[in-house]
Write an enzyme that holds these catalytic residues in place. Structure first.
Site, PDB file in Angstrom:
ATOM      1  N   LYS A  41      -0.132 -10.048   8.185  1.00 19.48           N
ATOM      2  CA  LYS A  41       0.033  -8.653   8.590  1.00 19.48           C
ATOM      3  C   LYS A  41      -1.333  -8.183   9.051  1.00 19.48           C
ATOM      4  O   LYS A  41      -2.259  -8.062   8.248  1.00 19.48           O
ATOM      5  CB  LYS A  41       0.539  -7.798   7.428  1.00 19.48           C
ATOM      6  CG  LYS A  41       0.607  -6.310   7.748  1.00 19.48           C
ATOM      7  CD  LYS A  41       0.975  -5.478   6.528  1.00 19.48           C
ATOM      8  CE  LYS A  41       0.963  -3.997   6.845  1.00 19.48           C
ATOM      9  NZ  LYS A  41       1.277  -3.158   5.659  1.00 19.48           N
TER      10      LYS A  41
ATOM     11  N   ILE B 220       5.183  -4.652  10.009  1.00 19.62           N
ATOM     12  CA  ILE B 220       5.399  -4.184   8.640  1.00 19.62           C
ATOM     13  C   ILE B 220       5.004  -2.718   8.680  1.00 19.62           C
ATOM     14  O   ILE B 220       3.838  -2.377   8.819  1.00 19.62           O
ATOM     15  CB  ILE B 220       4.609  -5.011   7.621  1.00 19.62           C
ATOM     16  CG1 ILE B 220       5.150  -6.447   7.626  1.00 19.62           C
ATOM     17  CG2 ILE B 220       4.706  -4.402   6.225  1.00 19.62           C
ATOM     18  CD1 ILE B 220       4.419  -7.406   6.692  1.00 19.62           C
TER      19      ILE B 220
ATOM     20  N   TYR C  79      -2.471 -10.278   4.269  1.00 17.84           N
ATOM     21  CA  TYR C  79      -2.554  -8.882   4.697  1.00 17.84           C
ATOM     22  C   TYR C  79      -4.016  -8.542   4.941  1.00 17.84           C
ATOM     23  O   TYR C  79      -4.810  -8.472   4.007  1.00 17.84           O
ATOM     24  CB  TYR C  79      -1.937  -7.988   3.620  1.00 17.84           C
ATOM     25  CG  TYR C  79      -1.934  -6.504   3.889  1.00 17.84           C
ATOM     26  CD1 TYR C  79      -2.182  -5.968   5.148  1.00 17.84           C
ATOM     27  CD2 TYR C  79      -1.649  -5.615   2.854  1.00 17.84           C
ATOM     28  CE1 TYR C  79      -2.166  -4.605   5.370  1.00 17.84           C
ATOM     29  CE2 TYR C  79      -1.620  -4.245   3.059  1.00 17.84           C
ATOM     30  CZ  TYR C  79      -1.880  -3.741   4.316  1.00 17.84           C
ATOM     31  OH  TYR C  79      -1.866  -2.385   4.526  1.00 17.84           O
TER      32      TYR C  79
ATOM     33  N   THR D 129       0.827  -1.205   0.000  1.00 18.62           N
ATOM     34  CA  THR D 129       0.000   0.000   0.000  1.00 18.62           C
ATOM     35  C   THR D 129       0.858   1.250   0.000  1.00 18.62           C
ATOM     36  O   THR D 129       0.629   2.189  -0.774  1.00 18.62           O
ATOM     37  CB  THR D 129      -0.914   0.017   1.240  1.00 18.62           C
ATOM     38  OG1 THR D 129      -1.691  -1.173   1.271  1.00 18.62           O
ATOM     39  CG2 THR D 129      -1.833   1.224   1.223  1.00 18.62           C
TER      40      THR D 129
ATOM     41  N   ARG E 121      -9.351  -0.612   4.216  1.00 10.94           N
ATOM     42  CA  ARG E 121      -9.084  -0.310   2.811  1.00 10.94           C
ATOM     43  C   ARG E 121      -9.809  -1.264   1.861  1.00 10.94           C
ATOM     44  O   ARG E 121     -10.167  -0.872   0.756  1.00 10.94           O
ATOM     45  CB  ARG E 121      -7.572  -0.378   2.526  1.00 10.94           C
ATOM     46  CG  ARG E 121      -6.812   0.845   3.003  1.00 10.94           C
ATOM     47  CD  ARG E 121      -5.368   0.767   2.526  1.00 10.94           C
ATOM     48  NE  ARG E 121      -4.585   1.925   2.931  1.00 10.94           N
ATOM     49  CZ  ARG E 121      -4.381   3.009   2.179  1.00 10.94           C
ATOM     50  NH1 ARG E 121      -4.909   3.089   0.971  1.00 10.94           N
ATOM     51  NH2 ARG E 121      -3.638   3.995   2.616  1.00 10.94           N
TER      52      ARG E 121
ATOM     53  N   TYR F 237     -12.924  -4.523  -2.879  1.00  9.92           N
ATOM     54  CA  TYR F 237     -14.123  -4.193  -3.661  1.00  9.92           C
ATOM     55  C   TYR F 237     -15.037  -5.396  -3.868  1.00  9.92           C
ATOM     56  O   TYR F 237     -16.246  -5.304  -3.660  1.00  9.92           O
ATOM     57  CB  TYR F 237     -13.773  -3.561  -5.016  1.00  9.92           C
ATOM     58  CG  TYR F 237     -14.991  -3.015  -5.726  1.00  9.92           C
ATOM     59  CD1 TYR F 237     -15.560  -1.811  -5.323  1.00  9.92           C
ATOM     60  CD2 TYR F 237     -15.597  -3.708  -6.765  1.00  9.92           C
ATOM     61  CE1 TYR F 237     -16.697  -1.315  -5.950  1.00  9.92           C
ATOM     62  CE2 TYR F 237     -16.727  -3.229  -7.391  1.00  9.92           C
ATOM     63  CZ  TYR F 237     -17.281  -2.031  -6.981  1.00  9.92           C
ATOM     64  OH  TYR F 237     -18.403  -1.549  -7.589  1.00  9.92           O
TER      65      TYR F 237
END
Length: 300
Positions: A164, A212, A135, A46, A140, A109
């Site tokens: 993560k 991270i 992740y 990201t 997000r 999405y």
């Protein structure tokens, strides 16, 4: 075996004023990270603006990173996508480039079910031999990877080794740590990394093995030391350093990542602060807040 322990930097991708990737600036950042004791490089995540890199750029940035790091520390390549076939393609490219591991964000999405997430991650993992860190960042992606799904993947799929965790939900992370513990004597079935710089110590106290980090872009030595102190048994020292970094951590997320961290690196004279649209320049009031936090932390 864990891909790494300690501080992995979610490294930015420097851009020139014309929008092209600044490979000279990228090399400078990589050398800075290695010299300052960072434990791993996480490229094309990201913070690296992977969502606006073309497939060709994405593959080339990973190749360049692996070549420049040259085996000195592990390189973990972000190869996730909301399209399973795209994630497979990027993952194979990263493996061919010599990456040491992969970071796979949950599909965004689409909002897959837990069974869909399992099928997606398993298909990508089955296409490569590299160890994989999942992740989880529902703020997000709009999609949360349940602890049970993470454990199922780490149990069923040999090369899925950890996560993560950037959900910010300490209760959920504690539940994952609890159900993942005890699979092997003294070793959790799931390697947990903090995905939030303000939660490094809380997550390591639950059995996490590192972070991270966005903070690590501007303060790599300090971020490494926060983790290393905890790993060495100095929980109080680690906690003290975590608290000292809180003002800077908050300033680095005063706008959407990576806007503030690129501005911070620009203020330090490391790179230009150019972003790819739809990201835009930082608001003046937030720049002042960031500068104040950086001065207080000794970075300016």
């Amino acid at each position: 075996m864990s891909i790494f322990k300690g501080s992995g930097v979610a490294i930015v991708t420097p851009m020139r004023d014309n929008g092209e990737v600044d490979y000279e600036g990228f090399a400078k950042l990589l050398e800075f990270q290695i010299a300052e004791g960072t434990d791993a490089i996480i490229v094309c995540g990201t913070t690296g603006e992977s969502s606006t890199l073309t497939l060709e750029e994405h593959a080339e940035v990973i190749r360049y990173c692996v070549k420049t790091v040259a085996g000195r520390i592990p390189v973990v390549a972000g190869t996730g996508s909301n399209c399973t076939e795209t994630a497979i393609h990027l993952s194979k490219e990263a493996q061919e480039s010599g990456a040491d591991g992969l970071l796979l964000v949950s599909p965004y999405y689409n909002k897959a079910t837990q069974n869909g997430l399992y099928a997606h991650f398993k298909a990508v993992a089955d296409s490569v031999k590299l160890p994989i860190i999942l992740y989880n960042v529902p703020s997000r992606t709009g999609c949360n990877i349940a602890p049970e799904t993470i454990l199922r993947l780490c149990t069923d799929v040999e090369n899925i080794v950890g996560v993560k965790e950037a959900s910010g939900n300490i209760g959920q992370i504690a539940h994952l740590a609890a159900i993942g513990a005890g699979m092997e004597e003294g070793h959790s079935k799931v390697d947990i990394y903090s995905g939030n710089d303000d939660q490094i110590v809380p997550i390591m106290s639950l059995g996490g093995i590192g972070v991270i980090s966005v903070l690590g872009n501007v303060a790599p030595a300090q971020t490494h030391e926060i983790c290393q102190k905890y790993l060495d048994g100095d929980a109080k020292g680690s906690c003290r350093m975590q608290l000292e970094a809180m003002e800077l951590c908050n300033a680095l997320f005063s706008e959407v990542n990576p806007i503030p961290v690129k501005k911070a690196l620009s203020l330090m004279g490391m790179i230009g602060g150019t972003l790819r649209r739809p990201l835009t320049e930082m608001e003046p009031a937030n720049v002042q807040r960031l500068e104040k936090a950086m001065r207080g932390y000794g970075l300016l």
